[in-house]
Design a protein around this motif. Structure first.
Motif, mmCIF file in Angstrom:
data_model
loop_
_atom_site.group_PDB
_atom_site.id
_atom_site.type_symbol
_atom_site.label_atom_id
_atom_site.label_comp_id
_atom_site.label_asym_id
_atom_site.label_seq_id
_atom_site.Cartn_x
_atom_site.Cartn_y
_atom_site.Cartn_z
ATOM 1 N N TYR A 1 0.842 -1.207 0.000
ATOM 2 C CA TYR A 1 0.000 0.000 0.000
ATOM 3 C C TYR A 1 0.871 1.248 0.000
ATOM 4 N N GLY A 2 0.389 2.282 -0.652
ATOM 5 C CA GLY A 2 0.995 3.611 -0.557
ATOM 6 C C GLY A 2 0.007 4.550 0.121
ATOM 7 N N SER A 3 0.540 5.494 0.899
ATOM 8 C CA SER A 3 -0.346 6.450 1.578
ATOM 9 C C SER A 3 0.424 7.713 1.959
ATOM 10 N N ARG A 4 -0.355 8.718 2.428
ATOM 11 C CA ARG A 4 0.213 10.002 2.898
ATOM 12 C C ARG A 4 1.080 10.673 1.835
ATOM 13 N N LEU A 5 0.594 10.674 0.590
ATOM 14 C CA LEU A 5 1.289 11.402 -0.483
ATOM 15 C C LEU A 5 1.048 12.900 -0.301
ATOM 16 N N ALA A 6 2.120 13.664 -0.209
ATOM 17 C CA ALA A 6 1.961 15.118 -0.023
ATOM 18 C C ALA A 6 3.123 15.851 -0.679
ATOM 19 N N VAL A 7 2.788 16.932 -1.386
ATOM 20 C CA VAL A 7 3.802 17.841 -1.937
ATOM 21 C C VAL A 7 3.532 19.214 -1.335
ATOM 22 N N ASP A 8 4.580 19.896 -0.921
ATOM 23 C CA ASP A 8 4.459 21.253 -0.395
ATOM 24 C C ASP A 8 3.687 22.103 -1.415
ATOM 25 N N PRO A 9 2.648 22.836 -0.973
ATOM 26 C CA PRO A 9 1.821 23.602 -1.919
ATOM 27 C C PRO A 9 2.630 24.479 -2.868
ATOM 28 N N VAL A 10 3.723 25.014 -2.392
ATOM 29 C CA VAL A 10 4.553 25.908 -3.203
ATOM 30 C C VAL A 10 5.184 25.179 -4.398
ATOM 31 N N PHE A 11 5.356 23.865 -4.254
ATOM 32 C CA PHE A 11 6.080 23.105 -5.287
ATOM 33 C C PHE A 11 5.152 22.188 -6.094
ATOM 34 N N ARG A 12 3.830 22.386 -5.953
ATOM 35 C CA ARG A 12 2.883 21.505 -6.658
ATOM 36 C C ARG A 12 2.722 21.880 -8.136
ATOM 37 N N SER A 13 2.102 20.942 -8.869
ATOM 38 C CA SER A 13 1.673 21.161 -10.261
ATOM 39 C C SER A 13 2.798 21.565 -11.193
ATOM 40 N N GLN A 14 3.986 21.039 -10.932
ATOM 41 C CA GLN A 14 5.067 21.191 -11.904
ATOM 42 C C GLN A 14 5.072 19.996 -12.845
ATOM 43 N N GLY A 15 4.115 19.093 -12.601
ATOM 44 C CA GLY A 15 4.019 17.915 -13.462
ATOM 45 C C GLY A 15 5.113 16.903 -13.214
ATOM 46 N N GLN A 16 5.742 16.948 -12.018
ATOM 47 C CA GLN A 16 6.806 15.968 -11.806
ATOM 48 C C GLN A 16 6.960 15.457 -10.380
ATOM 49 N N LEU A 17 6.712 16.238 -9.349
ATOM 50 C CA LEU A 17 7.066 15.778 -7.992
ATOM 51 C C LEU A 17 6.121 14.695 -7.495
ATOM 52 N N GLY A 18 4.815 14.985 -7.456
ATOM 53 C CA GLY A 18 3.857 13.964 -7.032
ATOM 54 C C GLY A 18 3.957 12.739 -7.920
ATOM 55 N N THR A 19 4.049 12.986 -9.216
ATOM 56 C CA THR A 19 4.134 11.896 -10.199
ATOM 57 C C THR A 19 5.349 11.002 -9.946
ATOM 58 N N THR A 20 6.497 11.620 -9.659
ATOM 59 C CA THR A 20 7.713 10.817 -9.483
ATOM 60 C C THR A 20 7.734 10.134 -8.120
ATOM 61 N N LEU A 21 7.115 10.749 -7.106
ATOM 62 C CA LEU A 21 6.969 10.051 -5.815
ATOM 63 C C LEU A 21 6.151 8.774 -6.015
ATOM 64 N N ILE A 22 5.083 8.874 -6.794
ATOM 65 C CA ILE A 22 4.252 7.692 -7.077
ATOM 66 C C ILE A 22 5.084 6.656 -7.852
ATOM 67 N N GLN A 23 5.863 7.150 -8.818
ATOM 68 C CA GLN A 23 6.701 6.237 -9.629
ATOM 69 C C GLN A 23 7.658 5.438 -8.733
ATOM 70 N N LEU A 24 8.376 6.154 -7.835
ATOM 71 C CA LEU A 24 9.355 5.443 -6.995
ATOM 72 C C LEU A 24 8.650 4.560 -5.961
#
Ligand code: COA
Length: 199
Positions: A81-104
């Protein structure tokens, strides 16, 4: 307020105490203050055996700050299971951080024998996960909110056997050299664009 423009981001398993500490602080900021899902602390028994992942903002490979996090845990019989995915609001929607956290998250579990990777996803994020090759299995109400219970297509997530070094991403906007040095020395860079402006 001026935010750092990092030159690169590293997505890796947390290995150092400051990475763990900042990841928990970011989770409190996002899940307790922003989303108000928990009162003071979102940590629970899963944290005792979960692997914590972090996204680190860096200048030329020198890690400065945790800007994103997620955790993964093995439930048994190849089920992760994966959980507690969070990106600092200032660094969101660059199309890479949340996506790459999910990838790894999925790829590192895959390398450890994962046969099925699931997450209970807030409904506003269902489309994001669908674009990343996740399928909705059913819906559930958690913390009073509708969630999609989703499964990753493991074929889209080749095993990653080096999660402690993880993935390095080049920032979409590269800071000037003077901004990198100022950031490394902890000084405000004259003429530095804010993260907001950089988008
Ligand atoms: C969900 C969350 C982790 C996503 O992190 P993120 O770093 O913003 O994710 P990414 O930038 O990788 O991708 C997300 C968005 O960027 C968009 N995007 C893709 N490529 C892009 C690009 N080149 N430039 C800008 N945006 C882009 C995607 O379309 C996606 O948009 P959408 O979510 O509005 O559909 C973040 O929004 C968050 O922390 N939210 C609060 C906590 C939360 O909801 N956690 C998840 C619980 S299930």
């Amino acid at each position: 307020m001026t935010y750092p423009d990092y030159s690169d981001y590293t997505i890796k398993w947390a290995t150092l105490p400051w990475e763990v500490e900042q990841a928990h602080a970011l989770r409190r900021q996002v899940f307790c203050e922003e989303q108000q899902l928990f009162e003071k602390d979102d940590r629970d028994a899963t944290d005792d055996h979960a692997h914590l992942l972090v996204a680190l903002g860096s200048y030329g490979g020198w890690h400065q700050q945790v800007v994103g996090t997620v955790r993964i845990h093995h439930q048994g019989d190849g089920l992760w299971y994966g959980s507690r995915l969070a990106v600092d609001p200032v660094f969101r929607s660059q199309g890479q951080l949340g996506t790459t956290l999910i990838q790894l998250a999925v790829s590192s579990a895959h390398a450890l024998g994962c046969q099925c990777f699931m997450a209970t996803v807030q409904q506003q994020n269902e489309a994001l996960f669908q674009r990343l090759n996740w399928a909705t299995r059913h819906y559930a109400v958690l913390f009073g909110q509708r969630h999609a219970v989703m499964e990753a297509d493991l074929a889209a997530y080749p095993p990653c056997h080096t999660p402690n070094s993880g993935f390095v991403l080049r920032a979409r906007r590269q800071p000037r050299n003077s901004e990198c040095w100022a950031g490394l020395l902890g000084m405000p860079a004259s003429g530095s664009a804010t993260q907001q402006e950089a988008r």
